[in-house]
Design a protein around this motif. Structure first.
Motif, short mmCIF file in Angstrom:
data_model
loop_
_atom_site.label_atom_id
_atom_site.label_comp_id
_atom_site.label_asym_id
_atom_site.label_seq_id
_atom_site.Cartn_x
_atom_site.Cartn_y
_atom_site.Cartn_z
N GLY A 53 0.78 -1.24 0.00
CA GLY A 53 0.00 0.00 0.00
C GLY A 53 0.80 1.27 0.00
O GLY A 53 0.28 2.34 0.33
N PHE A 54 2.11 1.21 -0.39
CA PHE A 54 2.96 2.39 -0.38
C PHE A 54 3.39 2.76 -1.80
O PHE A 54 3.44 1.92 -2.71
N ILE A 55 3.69 4.05 -1.98
CA ILE A 55 4.41 4.53 -3.15
C ILE A 55 5.71 5.16 -2.67
O ILE A 55 5.84 5.53 -1.50
N THR A 56 6.66 5.27 -3.58
CA THR A 56 7.95 5.87 -3.23
C THR A 56 8.10 7.20 -3.96
O THR A 56 7.98 7.26 -5.18
N MET A 57 8.30 8.26 -3.18
CA MET A 57 8.45 9.61 -3.71
C MET A 57 9.87 10.11 -3.47
O MET A 57 10.47 9.78 -2.43
N PRO A 58 10.41 10.90 -4.40
CA PRO A 58 11.71 11.55 -4.13
C PRO A 58 11.64 12.40 -2.86
O PRO A 58 10.59 12.96 -2.54
N LEU A 59 12.69 12.43 -2.12
CA LEU A 59 12.86 13.21 -0.90
C LEU A 59 12.17 12.59 0.32
O LEU A 59 12.77 12.43 1.38
N VAL A 60 10.90 12.21 0.19
CA VAL A 60 10.17 11.74 1.36
C VAL A 60 10.18 10.22 1.51
O VAL A 60 9.87 9.69 2.58
N GLY A 61 10.52 9.51 0.44
CA GLY A 61 10.55 8.04 0.52
C GLY A 61 9.16 7.42 0.42
O GLY A 61 8.35 7.83 -0.41
N GLN A 62 8.87 6.45 1.28
CA GLN A 62 7.60 5.73 1.20
C GLN A 62 6.44 6.54 1.77
O GLN A 62 6.55 7.14 2.84
N VAL A 63 5.34 6.53 1.01
CA VAL A 63 4.13 7.25 1.42
C VAL A 63 2.96 6.26 1.40
O VAL A 63 2.69 5.64 0.37
N PRO A 64 2.24 6.09 2.51
CA PRO A 64 1.09 5.18 2.52
C PRO A 64 -0.10 5.80 1.78
O PRO A 64 -0.50 6.93 2.07
N VAL A 65 -0.64 5.06 0.81
CA VAL A 65 -1.77 5.59 0.02
C VAL A 65 -2.90 4.58 -0.11
O VAL A 65 -3.99 4.94 -0.58
N ALA A 66 -2.69 3.34 0.28
CA ALA A 66 -3.75 2.32 0.12
C ALA A 66 -4.98 2.72 0.92
O ALA A 66 -4.90 3.14 2.07
N GLY A 67 -6.14 2.60 0.27
CA GLY A 67 -7.39 2.94 0.91
C GLY A 67 -7.74 4.41 0.86
O GLY A 67 -8.79 4.81 1.37
N LEU A 68 -6.86 5.21 0.23
CA LEU A 68 -7.12 6.65 0.13
C LEU A 68 -7.63 7.00 -1.26
O LEU A 68 -7.28 6.35 -2.25
N SER A 69 -8.42 8.05 -1.34
CA SER A 69 -8.80 8.60 -2.63
C SER A 69 -7.61 9.38 -3.19
O SER A 69 -6.62 9.64 -2.48
N ALA A 70 -7.69 9.77 -4.46
CA ALA A 70 -6.61 10.54 -5.06
C ALA A 70 -6.39 11.85 -4.29
O ALA A 70 -5.25 12.25 -4.03
N ALA A 71 -7.49 12.50 -3.92
CA ALA A 71 -7.37 13.78 -3.20
C ALA A 71 -6.71 13.58 -1.84
O ALA A 71 -5.86 14.38 -1.42
N ALA A 72 -7.08 12.49 -1.14
CA ALA A 72 -6.49 12.24 0.17
C ALA A 72 -5.01 11.89 0.05
O ALA A 72 -4.19 12.29 0.89
#
Length: 262
Positions: A53-72
């Motif tokens: 349920g994570f994505i990897t972003m530059p600078l911040v690393g792993q971000v939890p997004v599973a179960g969230l809407s695009a806006a959230a």
């Protein structure tokens, strides 16, 4: 004609609902997203949501997004960028480019059985429209298997009644993981002195006389007297029942037309 109208009506519903509820899509493992931050092209990334349920972003690393809407998810990424001191008041845009986590299986007697992504709010009719509508051998009653709060439920939607009464309350929304199954339409069998013996579709409230008509009518040697139906009872035992022309048939009935003795 009824199934053509059903397909057209459902397609209009699908067209009207998809864009209106696109922001309500929930992210899950396997989805592909493209993320950009206004004024920071080096932070643009296209990535897949991990099964965890994570994505990897530059600078911040792993971000939890599973179960969230695009806006959230956008708000979550923006918070992490700002709290880390990387970007002041970041304007984050997240676009779902491939939706694989939220899919509904449409099976049985439809034109194109398969798994279909639900890009926003979708109803049972919407999914039937995406699958090309109910096929010529399909029945009117659609079974939907749903898992909610850890419990599996089976619900049925009578499309004929729904269309006749224009009552959309039974056209409920579906979610990823739901299964829609269209069973084969009920059948009856007819043999003996009829023009077209064999297996035929059993229409609603079909009488014995209507069954004879569906079988092409009597042969020159046939008679309506002494009609018999072979029918299984609740215990599965085969019974032979005498019937009249206005009696109703049941699924899997076998109608026998006798030869006239005169």
């Amino acid at each position: 004609m009824k199934r053509i109208l059903l397909g057209i009506f459902a397609a209009l519903l699908a067209w009207g609902s998809g864009s209106a509820y696109a922001d309500e899509m929930v992210l899950g493992g396997g989805d592909v997203v493209k993320i950009s931050v206004f004024g920071n092209p080096d932070l643009t990334v296209e990535t897949r949501v991990s099964e965890a349920g994570f994505i990897t972003m530059p600078l911040v690393g792993q971000v939890p997004v599973a179960g969230l809407s695009a806006a959230a998810a956008e708000a979550n990424i923006a918070t992490m960028l700002e709290r880390g001191g990387f970007v002041k008041k970041p304007q984050v845009n997240l676009l779902i480019t491939a939706l694989t986590s939220q899919q509904v299986s449409v099976l049985g007697q439809v034109t194109r059985a398969g798994r279909y992504p639900i890009d926003g709010r979708r109803s049972v009719l919407d999914l039937l429209a995406l699958a090309g509508g109910i096929g010529p051998d399909g029945g009117d009653v659609v079974t939907v298997i749903r898992k909610r709060d850890g419990k599996v439920r089976k619900e049925q939607v009578d499309t004929a009644v729904l269309m006749k009464n224009a009552d959309m309350t039974s056209n409920f929304d579906v979610q990823g993981g739901d299964i829609i199954f269209v069973e084969r339409a009920p059948r009856f069998y007819i043999y003996g002195e009829v023009q077209k013996p064999g297996m035929l579709r059993l229409e609603r409230q079909m009488t014995v006389l209507q069954a004879l008509s569906a079988g092409g009518g009597l042969t020159p040697r046939g008679t309506e007297r002494g009609l018999r139906v072979k029918r299984r009872d609740e215990q599965g035992k085969l019974q032979i029942v005498s019937v009249k022309g206005d009696d109703l048939l049941l699924p899997d009935d076998v109608v026998y037309v006798k030869e006239s003795l005169f």
